[in-house]
Design a protein around this motif. Structure first.
Motif, PDB file in Angstrom:
ATOM      1  N   ALA A 171      78.825 115.921  12.380  1.00 54.93           N
ATOM      2  CA  ALA A 171      78.732 115.234  11.081  1.00 54.93           C
ATOM      3  C   ALA A 171      80.032 114.490  10.839  1.00 54.93           C
ATOM      4  O   ALA A 171      81.106 114.961  11.212  1.00 54.93           O
ATOM      5  CB  ALA A 171      78.494 116.242   9.962  1.00 54.93           C
ATOM      6  N   GLY A 172      79.909 113.324  10.236  1.00 52.82           N
ATOM      7  CA  GLY A 172      81.101 112.543   9.896  1.00 52.82           C
ATOM      8  C   GLY A 172      80.988 112.054   8.466  1.00 52.82           C
ATOM      9  O   GLY A 172      79.894 111.699   8.015  1.00 52.82           O
ATOM     10  N   ILE A 173      82.109 112.085   7.760  1.00 52.07           N
ATOM     11  CA  ILE A 173      82.160 111.431   6.448  1.00 52.07           C
ATOM     12  C   ILE A 173      83.298 110.430   6.507  1.00 52.07           C
ATOM     13  O   ILE A 173      84.440 110.787   6.820  1.00 52.07           O
ATOM     14  CB  ILE A 173      82.383 112.438   5.292  1.00 52.07           C
ATOM     15  CG1 ILE A 173      81.225 113.434   5.224  1.00 52.07           C
ATOM     16  CG2 ILE A 173      82.524 111.691   3.961  1.00 52.07           C
ATOM     17  CD1 ILE A 173      81.354 114.478   4.116  1.00 52.07           C
ATOM     18  N   LEU A 174      82.951 109.170   6.285  1.00 50.29           N
ATOM     19  CA  LEU A 174      83.971 108.127   6.235  1.00 50.29           C
ATOM     20  C   LEU A 174      84.226 107.824   4.765  1.00 50.29           C
ATOM     21  O   LEU A 174      83.280 107.579   3.996  1.00 50.29           O
ATOM     22  CB  LEU A 174      83.482 106.855   6.935  1.00 50.29           C
ATOM     23  CG  LEU A 174      83.604 106.840   8.465  1.00 50.29           C
ATOM     24  CD1 LEU A 174      82.659 107.816   9.114  1.00 50.29           C
ATOM     25  CD2 LEU A 174      83.343 105.435   8.984  1.00 50.29           C
ATOM     26  N   ASN A 175      85.472 107.878   4.348  1.00 50.15           N
ATOM     27  CA  ASN A 175      85.850 107.549   2.979  1.00 50.15           C
ATOM     28  C   ASN A 175      86.604 106.232   2.994  1.00 50.15           C
ATOM     29  O   ASN A 175      87.547 106.059   3.778  1.00 50.15           O
ATOM     30  CB  ASN A 175      86.776 108.632   2.406  1.00 50.15           C
ATOM     31  CG  ASN A 175      86.026 109.908   2.068  1.00 50.15           C
ATOM     32  OD1 ASN A 175      85.057 109.886   1.321  1.00 50.15           O
ATOM     33  ND2 ASN A 175      86.466 111.019   2.644  1.00 50.15           N
ATOM     34  N   TYR A 176      86.199 105.309   2.126  1.00 54.22           N
ATOM     35  CA  TYR A 176      86.844 103.993   2.028  1.00 54.22           C
ATOM     36  C   TYR A 176      87.578 103.953   0.700  1.00 54.22           C
ATOM     37  O   TYR A 176      86.953 104.033  -0.358  1.00 54.22           O
ATOM     38  CB  TYR A 176      85.790 102.885   2.105  1.00 54.22           C
ATOM     39  CG  TYR A 176      85.015 102.894   3.397  1.00 54.22           C
ATOM     40  CD1 TYR A 176      83.963 103.790   3.588  1.00 54.22           C
ATOM     41  CD2 TYR A 176      85.341 102.027   4.447  1.00 54.22           C
ATOM     42  CE1 TYR A 176      83.253 103.823   4.775  1.00 54.22           C
ATOM     43  CE2 TYR A 176      84.632 102.049   5.638  1.00 54.22           C
ATOM     44  CZ  TYR A 176      83.596 102.949   5.801  1.00 54.22           C
ATOM     45  OH  TYR A 176      82.890 102.983   6.978  1.00 54.22           O
ATOM     46  N   TYR A 177      88.902 103.872   0.761  1.00 58.09           N
ATOM     47  CA  TYR A 177      89.725 103.923  -0.440  1.00 58.09           C
ATOM     48  C   TYR A 177      90.290 102.543  -0.744  1.00 58.09           C
ATOM     49  O   TYR A 177      90.877 101.908   0.140  1.00 58.09           O
ATOM     50  CB  TYR A 177      90.926 104.837  -0.240  1.00 58.09           C
ATOM     51  CG  TYR A 177      90.635 106.304   0.050  1.00 58.09           C
ATOM     52  CD1 TYR A 177      90.701 107.246  -0.969  1.00 58.09           C
ATOM     53  CD2 TYR A 177      90.360 106.749   1.336  1.00 58.09           C
ATOM     54  CE1 TYR A 177      90.492 108.606  -0.700  1.00 58.09           C
ATOM     55  CE2 TYR A 177      90.148 108.099   1.609  1.00 58.09           C
ATOM     56  CZ  TYR A 177      90.220 109.015   0.581  1.00 58.09           C
ATOM     57  OH  TYR A 177      90.020 110.351   0.842  1.00 58.09           O
ATOM     58  N   ARG A 178      90.167 102.103  -1.987  1.00 57.14           N
ATOM     59  CA  ARG A 178      90.904 100.923  -2.452  1.00 57.14           C
ATOM     60  C   ARG A 178      92.264 101.410  -2.958  1.00 57.14           C
ATOM     61  O   ARG A 178      92.510 102.620  -3.039  1.00 57.14           O
ATOM     62  CB  ARG A 178      90.126 100.211  -3.572  1.00 57.14           C
ATOM     63  CG  ARG A 178      88.665  99.931  -3.253  1.00 57.14           C
ATOM     64  CD  ARG A 178      88.496  98.959  -2.120  1.00 57.14           C
ATOM     65  NE  ARG A 178      88.987  97.623  -2.465  1.00 57.14           N
ATOM     66  CZ  ARG A 178      89.094  96.630  -1.590  1.00 57.14           C
ATOM     67  NH1 ARG A 178      88.791  96.825  -0.320  1.00 57.14           N
ATOM     68  NH2 ARG A 178      89.529  95.443  -1.971  1.00 57.14           N
ATOM     69  N   SER A 179      93.131 100.488  -3.382  1.00 58.61           N
ATOM     70  CA  SER A 179      94.489 100.933  -3.728  1.00 58.61           C
ATOM     71  C   SER A 179      94.515 101.839  -4.962  1.00 58.61           C
ATOM     72  O   SER A 179      95.470 102.581  -5.157  1.00 58.61           O
ATOM     73  CB  SER A 179      95.407  99.735  -3.919  1.00 58.61           C
ATOM     74  OG  SER A 179      94.802  98.848  -4.812  1.00 58.61           O
ATOM     75  N   ASP A 180      93.444 101.807  -5.788  1.00 58.45           N
ATOM     76  CA  ASP A 180      93.439 102.675  -6.973  1.00 58.45           C
ATOM     77  C   ASP A 180      92.491 103.872  -6.813  1.00 58.45           C
ATOM     78  O   ASP A 180      92.170 104.539  -7.789  1.00 58.45           O
ATOM     79  CB  ASP A 180      93.059 101.870  -8.224  1.00 58.45           C
ATOM     80  CG  ASP A 180      91.675 101.230  -8.095  1.00 58.45           C
ATOM     81  OD1 ASP A 180      91.093 101.265  -6.986  1.00 58.45           O
ATOM     82  OD2 ASP A 180      91.172 100.702  -9.097  1.00 58.45           O
ATOM     83  N   SER A 181      92.038 104.147  -5.605  1.00 59.99           N
ATOM     84  CA  SER A 181      91.111 105.265  -5.397  1.00 59.99           C
ATOM     85  C   SER A 181      91.854 106.586  -5.261  1.00 59.99           C
ATOM     86  O   SER A 181      93.039 106.613  -4.917  1.00 59.99           O
ATOM     87  CB  SER A 181      90.308 105.072  -4.112  1.00 59.99           C
ATOM     88  OG  SER A 181      89.636 103.851  -4.075  1.00 59.99           O
ATOM     89  N   SER A 182      91.119 107.653  -5.517  1.00 60.66           N
ATOM     90  CA  SER A 182      91.654 108.990  -5.229  1.00 60.66           C
ATOM     91  C   SER A 182      90.498 109.886  -4.809  1.00 60.66           C
ATOM     92  O   SER A 182      89.342 109.488  -4.921  1.00 60.66           O
ATOM     93  CB  SER A 182      92.364 109.553  -6.465  1.00 60.66           C
ATOM     94  OG  SER A 182      91.473 109.619  -7.553  1.00 60.66           O
ATOM     95  N   LEU A 183      90.842 111.031  -4.307  1.00 61.18           N
ATOM     96  CA  LEU A 183      89.820 111.985  -3.851  1.00 61.18           C
ATOM     97  C   LEU A 183      90.116 113.330  -4.505  1.00 61.18           C
ATOM     98  O   LEU A 183      91.217 113.845  -4.359  1.00 61.18           O
ATOM     99  CB  LEU A 183      89.872 112.096  -2.331  1.00 61.18           C
ATOM    100  CG  LEU A 183      88.858 113.027  -1.690  1.00 61.18           C
ATOM    101  CD1 LEU A 183      87.484 112.384  -1.629  1.00 61.18           C
ATOM    102  CD2 LEU A 183      89.291 113.398  -0.283  1.00 61.18           C
TER     103      LEU A 183
END
Ligand SMILES: O=C(O)CCC(=O)C(=O)O
Ligand SMILES: [Fe+2]
Length: 382
Positions: free
Chosen positions: A203-215
């Protein structure tokens, strides 16, 4: 890490240390003090950072080069005192090969049959060619005028293999498509060098973050076999990564993840709380990726998985990563011979803060409102 004084005062006041430190590093005005953040690219610069010896016999130089990696003896791998099983390899990629993995993350992996956040509110035909539909706008330098966001810029996550179900927080046998062979091979080589031969990337999860993103603060526990490592690959802009403890209140350590860095969570560290409060430009302004571009190292021979990225494709990728970060996590879901239980497992990817989103961006907030009636809470990544 936030200063020990700060951590102590939070703990004394009886408040949630992780959440406080998360907010501290997310804060824009005034910005946080970045000086205490562990930076593995500086080597063992901090007393908590310890060099780790990898398994040189498990991966030949040729096998490493096939997937765009340097010979294992040249990898700079570090552990953190007090966090057994946690490992960061500071950019083990061969010069130019990161561009291939970035291109896969932006152009190839978002394609069907893989699933992405845009599928949640768009028809399959509209999400069929995210790359192609974004090309025109991303192939030119920014005009300075406010332009509508491309689909690529609206991309927040992609799932591979056993597709993670954000609502039930489970994987299931009947929601599976083939895991990309190239990423499987890369994961196999990295995990073998770290002492986990035979890793199955399921399984893979790809997260795409912009400069104002957080997790948000969470533990990855949906996988049924926690004895296998979780691999995390970072590309593009850097991130501040917070690694906590087995209890959500435990104060976290703050560290940078730069482009090309590989992180491994295994053993005791496999089920630790963690989060990404902030995306930051790489120290010095330019990531390794920018510096190298897409010209491959001469040590890449013909029989490689890693291909030369074309100039037009690289123009789009490099424009995208000027302001974004892509993180790929690869997981083995099942142990050898293990099957999914008949009823959905109670084991799940737990998000402890209902107010903390996986991607706490204005876009996501908008999307959430539009999706009224869904069971998604703030803690979901939509
Ligand atoms: O972006 C990162 O570095 C972390 C990603 C993560 O924790 C996850 O996908 O579970
Ligand atoms: Fe995670």
């Amino acid at each position: 890490m936030a200063s020990p004084k700060m951590a102590a005062s939070i703990v004394e006041s009886g408040e949630d240390a992780f959440r406080k430190i998360f907010k501290y590093y997310k804060r824009r005005d005034p910005p946080p003090d970045f000086s205490a953040i562990i930076d593995f690219s500086r080597g063992a610069h901090n007393e908590r950072v310890v060099p780790v010896k990898l398994n040189l016999a498990n991966v030949t130089d040729e096998e490493a080069a096939r997937v765009g990696l340097q010979p294992v003896r040249d990898w700079r791998a570090f552990g953190l005192q007090g966090y057994p099983g946690f490992l960061v390899i500071s950019n083990p990629f061969l010069s130019g090969s990161q561009s291939f993995w970035v291109r896969q993350c932006l152009k190839t992996y978002p394609q069907k049959p893989n699933i992405c956040n845009l599928d949640m509110h768009m028809s399959p035909s509209d999400t069929q060619d995210i790359w192609g539909k974004s090309l025109q706008s991303l192939s030119h330098p920014p005009s300075g005028r406010k332009e509508p966001k491309t689909l690529l810029e609206k991309l927040r996550w992609v799932t591979l293999g056993y597709h993670y179900n954000w609502e039930t927080k489970t994987y299931s046998a009947n929601h599976h498509t083939a895991f990309p062979a190239d990423l499987h091979l890369l994961s196999l080589k990295i995990s073998a060098a770290c002492g986990f031969p035979g890793f199955q990337a399921e399984a893979g999860i790809l997260n795409y973050y912009r400069s104002d993103s957080s997790l948000g603060i969470h533990v990855d526990e949906s996988e049924l076999d926690h004895s296998r490592p979780l691999l995390s690959l970072s590309f593009g802009q850097s991130a501040i990564f917070l690694l906590g403890g087995t209890q959500r209140q435990d104060p976290p350590v703050a560290m940078y993840m730069h482009s090309g860095d590989v992180m491994v969570m295994s053993g005791h560290s496999r089920l630790l709380y963690h989060a990404v409060p902030r995306i930051v430009p790489p120290p010095g302004g330019q990531s390794m990726l920018d510096k190298e571009g897409c010209s491959l190292s001469p040590s890449l021979h013909n029989n490689t998985v890693v291909e030369q990225v074309s100039e037009p494709d690289w123009t789009v990728c490099s424009r995208y990563i000027q302001s974004s970060r892509v993180n790929v996590t690869v997981r083995q879901v099942l142990g050898p011979g293990q099957c999914f239980p008949d009823s959905p497992s109670l084991s799940k990817r737990t998000n402890v803060e209902e107010t903390d989103s996986y991607h706490d961006t204005p876009d996501r907030e908008d999307m959430k409102r539009k999706r009224s009636g869904s069971t998604h809470s703030d803690s979901e990544q939509t």
